[in-house]
Design a protein around this motif. Structure first.
Motif, PDB file in Angstrom:
ATOM      1  N   ALA A 150      25.011   4.492  52.007  1.00 55.46           N
ATOM      2  CA  ALA A 150      24.393   4.567  53.339  1.00 55.46           C
ATOM      3  C   ALA A 150      24.616   5.945  53.958  1.00 55.46           C
ATOM      4  CB  ALA A 150      24.989   3.482  54.232  1.00 55.46           C
ATOM      5  N   ILE A 151      25.830   6.491  53.748  1.00 57.98           N
ATOM      6  CA  ILE A 151      26.148   7.827  54.298  1.00 57.98           C
ATOM      7  C   ILE A 151      25.242   8.883  53.662  1.00 57.98           C
ATOM      8  CG2 ILE A 151      27.931   9.641  54.364  1.00 57.98           C
ATOM      9  CD1 ILE A 151      30.028   7.340  54.523  1.00 57.98           C
ATOM     10  N   VAL A 152      25.139   8.810  52.334  1.00 57.92           N
ATOM     11  CA  VAL A 152      24.330   9.800  51.604  1.00 57.92           C
ATOM     12  C   VAL A 152      22.865   9.683  52.016  1.00 57.92           C
ATOM     13  CG1 VAL A 152      23.553  10.489  49.291  1.00 57.92           C
ATOM     14  CG2 VAL A 152      25.945   9.911  49.679  1.00 57.92           C
ATOM     15  N   ALA A 153      22.382   8.443  52.133  1.00 56.54           N
ATOM     16  CA  ALA A 153      20.981   8.238  52.519  1.00 56.54           C
ATOM     17  C   ALA A 153      20.741   8.724  53.952  1.00 56.54           C
ATOM     18  CB  ALA A 153      20.627   6.752  52.400  1.00 56.54           C
ATOM     19  N   PHE A 154      21.705   8.458  54.832  1.00 51.92           N
ATOM     20  CA  PHE A 154      21.568   8.862  56.234  1.00 51.92           C
ATOM     21  C   PHE A 154      21.473  10.392  56.343  1.00 51.92           C
ATOM     22  CE2 PHE A 154      23.080   9.935  60.477  1.00 51.92           C
ATOM     23  CZ  PHE A 154      22.449   8.990  61.269  1.00 51.92           C
ATOM     24  N   GLY A 155      22.330  11.082  55.585  1.00 48.72           N
ATOM     25  CA  GLY A 155      22.323  12.545  55.633  1.00 48.72           C
ATOM     26  C   GLY A 155      21.281  13.172  54.722  1.00 48.72           C
ATOM     27  N   GLU A 156      20.547  12.343  53.966  1.00 50.12           N
ATOM     28  CA  GLU A 156      19.553  12.809  52.973  1.00 50.12           C
ATOM     29  C   GLU A 156      20.199  13.828  52.027  1.00 50.12           C
ATOM     30  OE1 GLU A 156      16.164  14.102  55.310  1.00 50.12           O
ATOM     31  OE2 GLU A 156      16.531  12.443  56.666  1.00 50.12           O
ATOM     32  N   LEU A 157      21.381  13.455  51.533  1.00 51.43           N
ATOM     33  CA  LEU A 157      22.182  14.382  50.725  1.00 51.43           C
ATOM     34  C   LEU A 157      22.120  14.063  49.226  1.00 51.43           C
ATOM     35  CD1 LEU A 157      25.269  14.302  53.134  1.00 51.43           C
ATOM     36  CD2 LEU A 157      23.821  16.289  52.753  1.00 51.43           C
TER      37      LEU A 157
END
Lengths: 268, 257
Positions: A150-157
């Protein structure tokens, strides 16, 4: 439990009023620095100054006499010109700076953002920095495992996880701590101009996430020079001038006061 | 309380991991770069004292290697540990965590590198003809005393390094002088009996001496000697922590003013 009125007392217990709904309570809060030491911060110079009694420093009250109570789930804006004491005030709320005088009580886990890229290692990979920021925000390894995607998706990382953080643009760099902290279990969120470098879609996403946290009862204190950001997200605001509260109350009135002081056109 | 401990333990682990990766650049090549300093020091001193100035003493390579590796831990751990508050001021000003963690994680990352150096050192000693003996089992105790000693020093000195911008330079001069005033590359016997008494006041001379006795001579450390050194290391750690703790509330002020 801090004793009301004691100099520099800080606590994380319930505020003296005993009101469960109060997240932050500050009474007569003040912070004094000794400035002018940088030019004279060498060991032997200091020893010489100490022996001779001559000093190049002078006291500066960055913040003084702040009385404020913030209820749980409230979003309060902090505005003021450069050097008015916004960051010092927020740092005291966070517990990073110890007040010189006054009493401060906070209730709950605090997450802070005072500067872009704070606490990051540009030489390390993005994934390492996410892990570090998560730990610094108090997230356990198990929780990080659950929320990592979720963190990676949120930051588009997704495409940058194994790149060195220093290789990323400033905007993407700022996404790492923001995305991570917004997914940590926090009771109080303190931000200081952290949305400035993000693009509009990411800012919108962050604000939506912040509103979601607010609905869940997270208290937010937001310092910014963007009056639109403050007006759109805060219910209440305080305006600082020379370290003291010049105005506080409903956000529209305080923003209007500040803009009048600055001689600026009102924010839409 | 338990929740906080788990949070701090996780912060300790992640910060140590980052510090170590930064030191070793996450690669074997990076680790070799870190090894270069003690290795080069060893090679130069070895060439100087065995090849050019004649045989200095029996088993000199092993004697020298133990001294260099142990003194390298002292220098690196104190220097990087005391600079840790300065180098991590961005984290310090933005996150709430026990300030001791900055120094402890830096010393821990140095200790991890030191552990790898020790493995290579033992392999080298065996290659030189040293036979592993029971006394080798006491070496971790001697090393633990050294680690406690340097951690205490790093804790106390980190406050001074944050307060005074030139303190790292001053410490660099002190450690350079300490290197020559400690029998790292020479034997204590070489400086004369009357001057040897000054070495009694040098804890590093004692620690390196015990390590050599244990690894090269197969001697167990005398318990009185070991107890005195442990007491000294505890005292230094206690003073270092007390200094740090007394100044803890003002550390952020030192960064800003």
């Amino acid at each position: 439990m801090p004793v009301a009125g004691s100099a520099g007392a800080v606590g994380t217990a319930r505020p003296p009023s005993g009101d469960d709904q109060i997240a932050i309570s500050a009474v007569g809060l003040g912070k004094r620095f000794q400035i002018g030491t940088k030019t004279d911060a060498r060991f032997f110079s200091q020893m010489l100054a100490w022996c001779s009694g001559i000093t190049n420093t002078r006291p500066l009250w960055a913040v003084r006499g702040i009385d404020l109570q913030i209820r749980r789930g409230e979003c309060v804006g902090v505005i003021g010109r450069n050097g008015s004491g916004k960051t010092t005030f927020l740092r005291m709320l966070a517990g990073v700076l110890v007040p010189t005088e006054g009493t401060l009580c906070t209730h709950g886990r605090i997450s802070t953002f005072f500067s872009i890229g704070s606490g990051l290692f540009s030489e390390l990979r993005v994934i390492d920095n996410i892990r570090l920021t998560a730990a610094l925000c108090g997230m356990s390894r198990a929780t990080l495992r659950q929320r990592f995607d979720a963190i990676v998706a949120f930051g588009e990382l997704e495409d940058y996880l194994y790149s060195r953080l220093g290789e990323l643009s400033t905007g993407f760099t700022s996404r790492v701590p923001l995305a991570t902290a917004l997914h940590s279990d926090i009771d109080i969120l303190l931000t200081d101009e952290v949305f400035a470098t993000g693009d509009t879609p990411f800012q919108t996403k962050c604000l939506a996430k912040m509103n979601e946290l607010l609905r869940q009862g997270t208290t937010t204190v937001m310092a910014s020079h963007s009056m639109a950001l403050i007006k759109n997200n805060c219910s209440r605001a305080i305006c600082l001038e020379h370290g003291a509260v010049a105005a506080q109350g409903p956000v529209a009135e305080v923003v209007q006061y500040y803009e009048r002081q600055c001689g600026a056109a009102p924010a839409k | 309380m338990i929740d906080n401990f788990a949070v701090y333990a996780n912060q300790f682990r992640e910060l140590t991991r980052c510090e170590w990766k930064l030191r070793e650049q996450s690669t074997l090549l990076g680790f070799l770069w870190t090894l270069l300093n003690p290795l080069l020091m060893f090679l130069v001193l070895y060439m100087l004292f065995t090849r050019w100035m004649g045989g200095f003493m029996a088993n000199y390579p092993g004697y020298l290697l133990i001294g260099v590796v142990q003194f390298n831990l002292f220098t690196t751990a104190t220097t990087t540990g005391m600079g840790s508050l300065n180098s991590r001021r961005s984290i310090m000003m933005n996150f709430i965590m026990p300030r001791e963690l900055f120094v402890l994680t830096t010393v821990c990352s140095v200790a991890i590198s030191h552990a790898i150096e020790l493995v290579l050192m033992l392999v080298f000693l065996i290659a030189l003809g040293a036979v592993p003996r029971l006394s080798w089992l006491t070496f971790p105790l001697i090393d633990a005393v050294l680690l406690l000693f340097v951690t205490g020093l790093a804790l106390g000195l980190s406050v001074l390094a944050l307060r005074f911008i030139d303190f790292l330079r001053i410490w660099s001069i002190i450690t350079t002088a300490g290197f020559f005033l400690t029998p790292v590359f020479y034997s204590a016997a070489a400086i004369g009996a009357d001057r040897q008494r000054f070495l009694r006041f040098n804890p590093m001379a004692h620690i390196i001496g015990l390590a050599r006795d244990c690894l090269l001579e197969g001697r167990f450390p005398a318990w009185r000697h070991m107890a005195a050194l442990t007491a000294l290391a505890l005292l230094v750690a206690g003073i270092g922590y007390a200094v740090f703790n007394k100044q803890k509330r003002r550390l952020s002020d030192y960064v800003l003013s």
